[in-house]
Design an enzyme around this catalytic site. Structure first.
Site, short mmCIF file in Angstrom:
data_model
loop_
_atom_site.label_atom_id
_atom_site.label_comp_id
_atom_site.label_asym_id
_atom_site.label_seq_id
_atom_site.Cartn_x
_atom_site.Cartn_y
_atom_site.Cartn_z
N LYS A 99 -5.86 6.88 -20.03
CA LYS A 99 -5.96 7.52 -21.50
C LYS A 99 -4.67 7.34 -22.39
O LYS A 99 -4.27 6.10 -22.48
CB LYS A 99 -6.56 9.09 -21.29
CG LYS A 99 -7.67 9.11 -20.34
CD LYS A 99 -8.88 8.49 -20.69
CE LYS A 99 -10.09 8.35 -19.63
NZ LYS A 99 -10.60 9.73 -18.98
N ASP A 125 -5.08 19.47 -15.13
CA ASP A 125 -5.19 18.26 -15.48
C ASP A 125 -5.00 17.86 -16.74
O ASP A 125 -5.29 18.54 -17.72
CB ASP A 125 -6.92 17.88 -15.45
CG ASP A 125 -7.46 16.26 -15.66
OD1 ASP A 125 -6.54 15.77 -16.70
OD2 ASP A 125 -8.49 15.78 -15.57
N TYR A 174 -13.81 17.73 -17.09
CA TYR A 174 -14.34 16.41 -17.34
C TYR A 174 -15.46 16.08 -16.36
O TYR A 174 -15.65 16.44 -15.05
CB TYR A 174 -13.17 15.23 -16.73
CG TYR A 174 -13.38 13.96 -16.77
CD1 TYR A 174 -13.95 13.29 -17.81
CD2 TYR A 174 -13.67 13.32 -15.59
CE1 TYR A 174 -14.25 11.93 -17.80
CE2 TYR A 174 -13.89 11.80 -15.36
CZ TYR A 174 -14.09 11.14 -16.39
OH TYR A 174 -14.70 9.95 -16.51
N ARG A 184 0.69 -1.15 0.07
CA ARG A 184 -0.12 -0.01 0.09
C ARG A 184 0.92 1.18 -0.14
O ARG A 184 0.66 2.21 -0.69
CB ARG A 184 -0.88 -0.09 1.30
CG ARG A 184 -1.92 1.25 1.33
CD ARG A 184 -3.01 1.37 1.89
NE ARG A 184 -3.27 0.33 3.32
CZ ARG A 184 -2.90 0.28 4.52
NH1 ARG A 184 -1.85 1.41 4.70
NH2 ARG A 184 -2.85 -0.49 5.12
C1 PLP Z 1 -11.20 10.01 -17.72
C2 PLP Z 1 -10.78 11.34 -17.13
C3 PLP Z 1 -10.66 11.38 -15.92
C4 PLP Z 1 -10.98 10.30 -14.89
O1 PLP Z 1 -9.98 9.37 -15.13
P1 PLP Z 1 -10.50 7.63 -14.60
O2 PLP Z 1 -9.26 6.94 -15.03
O3 PLP Z 1 -11.51 7.41 -15.79
O4 PLP Z 1 -11.00 7.76 -13.19
C5 PLP Z 1 -10.20 12.76 -15.40
N1 PLP Z 1 -9.79 13.71 -16.02
C6 PLP Z 1 -9.88 13.70 -17.53
C7 PLP Z 1 -9.60 14.82 -18.30
C8 PLP Z 1 -10.54 12.49 -18.18
O5 PLP Z 1 -10.63 12.29 -19.46
#
Ligand code: PLP
Length: 382
Positions: free
Chosen positions: A198, A173, A102, A50
């Site tokens: 992604k 982000d 998002y 962890r």
């Molecule tokens: C998909 C996404 C998230 C969340 O990520 P997960 O891996 O699906 O939890 C956050 N910010 C953006 C811009 C995203 O495209």
């Protein structure tokens, strides 16, 4: 001194590579929950997974290097990363956030963080005066650039000047561009967030998230939080993301090339009312992108002339798949209004310009001609 290595090389190699792990070129998967100690007060450096695991640590080093941070934390999803990051704040704190974000981030802020006494003001950071919204309780500014799904581009360095002056955190982000195309920490951000699901993973097969920082004090807080709350990425998933990152550069270059071709094709269609892609010179963020990023990415949004056409495209694509998510090698088409942004209240959606005619494409690495043929067929089959 040797030149700093290029980003493509950094996807494959850390500065210091020795012959640990028998010289294995692919980093081993340490599938263990716990570690034995050679004696009382002695440690191999690992206690319990962890807190830390060698495979996760290797991935964290790679991501920190790509984002020019001093530390990166790998978490079980992008949302796990953002939820952990929110633990930096206390009841009464105020955060300025991009209005267009998002959908999952908006859901977290409105339904979970708000319940914990944190307040938010959503503004268009790409065009509004961020400084005007700062109150005595403001602790941070949280942005995406380009935003999801409206592709607004914010000048990160300009916002960071404001956050520095007021002693606020700037959180970016960076999922849409990945570290291959943009490094917010180098532009003055304090924390970078990624959905590693992604582009970093890149194959639509693994969930992951990252928090990266170049500040010692924040890194220390994050390390305490990951140990305490426990959403660290599992060893096998860490290995999958490590493997994905090896091809980040060539995937992004190819996807961007395809996105430019598709954007140009969409622009010529009478049934398309607007193409939102920052790689088009007429996009309002084009000039900012040219100096703050190394590329324009492969995400694009367009407005079909009618809801009927939008639905018909979703029904009729074959090669392109109608699915949520983005950043993988396969091209996906998304309907934000019922998918990624379904939980965003309608008035906010409409204010942001997300309508029942809005479609979002995550362009993959197929042959561009085949993608365009598929769109052509989906546009005409009505
Ligand atoms: C998909 C996404 C998230 C969340 O990520 P997960 O891996 O699906 O939890 C956050 N910010 C953006 C811009 C995203 O495209």
């Amino acid at each position: 001194m040797a030149n700093e290595r290029g980003i493509g090389t950094k996807c494959l190699h850390l500065e210091e590579e020795g012959f640990d792990n028998y010289g294995a070129i692919s980093f081993p998967i340490y599938q263990t929950a716990t570690y034995a100690h050679p004696g009382v007060g002695k440690s191999t450096g690992y206690d319990y997974s962890r807190l830390q695991n060698p495979t996760r640590e290797q991935l964290e080093k790679v991501v920190a290097s790509l984002e020019k941070g001093i530390d990166a934390l790998a978490l079980s999803s992008g949302m796990a990363a953002i939820a952990l990051m929110m633990e930096l704040f206390s009841p009464g704190d105020h955060i300025i956030v991009d209005a267009d974000l998002y959908g999952g981030s908006i859901r977290l802020f409105r339904n979970v963080s708000a319940k914990n006494g944190i307040t938010f003001t959503g503004i268009d950071c790409y065009k509004e005066d961020v400084e005007a919204y700062i109150t005595e309780h403001t602790k941070a500014v949280y942005i995406e650039t380009p935003t999801n799904p409206m592709m607004h581009v914010t000048d990160i360095a300009a916002v960071s000047e404001i956050t520095r002056q007021h002693d606020l955190l700037l959180i970016v982000d960076n999922t849409f561009l990945s570290p291959y195309f943009q490094n917010p920490l180098a532009l003055g951000a304090d924390i970078v967030v990624h959905s590693g699901t992604k582009y970093l993973g890149g194959h639509n097969d693994t969930l992951a998230g990252f928090l990266v920082t170049d500040r010692e004090d924040i890194s220390e807080k994050f390390r305490f939080l990951i140990k305490t709350t426990g959403a660290g990425l599992a060893p096998f998933d860490s290995w999958l993301i490590l493997r994905g990152i090896k091809t980040l550069g060539i995937r992004m270059d190819r996807a961007q090339e395809n996105a430019l071709r598709i954007a140009a094709w969409l622009k010529e269609r009478d049934e398309v009312k607007e193409v939102l892609y920052p790689g088009l010179p007429e996009h309002p963020g084009y000039e900012i992108m040219k100096w703050q990023a190394r590329g324009f990415g492969a995400m694009l949004t367009f407005q079909a002339e009618s809801k009927e056409l939008a639905l018909s495209i979703l029904e009729n694509v074959r090669l392109i798949r109608y699915a949520e998510s983005l950043g993988g090698v396969e091209t996906l088409i998304t309907y934000p209004t019922t998918q990624t942004h379904a939980d965003v209240p309608e008035e906010i959606r409409l204010r942001n310009g997300i309508t029942d005619r809005t479609l979002r494409l995550s362009v993959g690495i197929e042959d561009a001609e085949d993608l365009i043929d598929d769109l052509e067929a989906a546009f005409t089959k009505r």
